[in-house]
Design an enzyme around this catalytic site. Structure first.
Site, PDB file in Angstrom:
ATOM      1  N   GLY A  47       0.767  -1.287   0.083  1.00  0.00           N
ATOM      2  CA  GLY A  47      -0.107   0.085   0.083  1.00  0.00           C
ATOM      3  C   GLY A  47       0.868   1.264  -0.040  1.00  0.00           C
ATOM      4  O   GLY A  47       0.710   2.314   0.901  1.00  0.00           O
ATOM      5  N   HIS A  48       1.769   1.271  -0.851  1.00  0.00           N
ATOM      6  CA  HIS A  48       2.713   2.298  -0.761  1.00  0.00           C
ATOM      7  C   HIS A  48       3.472   2.471  -2.345  1.00  0.00           C
ATOM      8  O   HIS A  48       3.376   1.479  -3.038  1.00  0.00           O
ATOM      9  CB  HIS A  48       3.943   2.578   0.370  1.00  0.00           C
ATOM     10  CG  HIS A  48       4.646   1.345   0.467  1.00  0.00           C
ATOM     11  ND1 HIS A  48       4.477   0.424   1.025  1.00  0.00           N
ATOM     12  CD2 HIS A  48       5.869   1.270  -0.326  1.00  0.00           C
ATOM     13  CE1 HIS A  48       5.284  -0.655   0.592  1.00  0.00           C
ATOM     14  NE2 HIS A  48       6.376  -0.016   0.205  1.00  0.00           N
ATOM     15  N   SER A  49       4.113   3.352  -2.738  1.00  0.00           N
ATOM     16  CA  SER A  49       5.179   3.545  -3.703  1.00  0.00           C
ATOM     17  C   SER A  49       6.478   4.155  -3.237  1.00  0.00           C
ATOM     18  O   SER A  49       6.339   4.744  -2.041  1.00  0.00           O
ATOM     19  CB  SER A  49       4.593   4.352  -4.769  1.00  0.00           C
ATOM     20  OG  SER A  49       5.430   4.716  -5.855  1.00  0.00           O
ATOM     21  N   ARG A  94       2.422  -0.536  -4.881  1.00  0.00           N
ATOM     22  CA  ARG A  94       2.097  -2.127  -4.850  1.00  0.00           C
ATOM     23  C   ARG A  94       1.551  -2.446  -3.798  1.00  0.00           C
ATOM     24  O   ARG A  94       1.592  -1.805  -2.573  1.00  0.00           O
ATOM     25  CB  ARG A  94       3.666  -2.568  -4.787  1.00  0.00           C
ATOM     26  CG  ARG A  94       4.262  -2.478  -3.498  1.00  0.00           C
ATOM     27  CD  ARG A  94       4.798  -1.285  -2.846  1.00  0.00           C
ATOM     28  NE  ARG A  94       5.812  -0.538  -3.927  1.00  0.00           N
ATOM     29  CZ  ARG A  94       6.981  -0.584  -4.244  1.00  0.00           C
ATOM     30  NH1 ARG A  94       7.645  -1.410  -3.465  1.00  0.00           N
ATOM     31  NH2 ARG A  94       7.641   0.065  -5.115  1.00  0.00           N
TER      32      ARG A  94
END
Length: 134
Positions: A47-49, A94
Site C-alpha cells: 500500500g505504498h510507492s 504496490r
C-alpha cells in the site's frame, strides 16, 4: 507497464535445489533485506510507492498476489516460486494480498529505510505521478 520477472540462479540435484543471489544476479546492490511471514490470508501489505528505491520480491514459500499500478495501468502478478523474483522499480504503487498459508515474502531493496522515499496514500501517489512524470 513493464513487468520484469527475474530468474534467480539455482543449483539442482537429487537432494533438492538451492537458489543463489550473488553480485550481478540482480540489477542493483542490496542495501536492505527483510521478509514478511505469518501473514493472515485476509491481510493486505504494501500500500505504498517509492520515489527512488528498487525492490525485488520473492515468494520463498507459498504464494501471494502483487497488485501494481503505475498511475495509469494496473496489473496483478502472482508470485509462487522461490526461484522467480519480481522487480518493482520506483514510482510503482504496490499492494500484496491473497497470502497462502505459510507464505514468506523476501524483499531485496536497493536502499536503506528512508521514510521520505515513501508515498503512502494512493491519491498522493496519483498526484505525484501527474505532477512529476507526465
Amino acid at each position: 507497464m513493464n513487468i520484469e520477472i527475474f530468474n534467480i540462479p539455482k543449483i539442482e540435484n537429487s537432494l533438492g535445489s538451492i537458489a543463489v543471489i550473488e553480485n550481478g544476479a540482480i540489477p542493483f546492490n542490496i542495501k536492505r533485506c527483510y521478509y514478511l511471514f505469518d501473514i493472515p490470508s485476509y491481510a493486505k501489505r504494501g500500500g505504498h510507492s517509492h520515489k527512488e528505491l528498487n525492490q525485488i520480491l520473492i515468494a520463498i514459500s507459498g504464494s501471494f498476489d502483487v497488485i501494481l499500478h503505475d498511475g495509469k495501468e494496473k496489473k496483478t502478478v502472482t508470485l509462487n516460486k522461490p526461484d522467480k523474483g519480481l522487480l518493482i522499480k520506483p514510482n510503482i504503487w504496490r499492494e500484496l494480498e491473497n497470502f497462502s498459508s505459510g507464505s514468506v515474502c523476501l524483499v531485496l531493496a536497493s536502499e536503506v529505510f528512508d521514510e521520505e522515499d515513501y508515498i503512502r496514500d494512493f491519491e498522493d501517489f496519483l498526484n505525484y505521478m501527474n505532477t512529476n512524470h507526465k
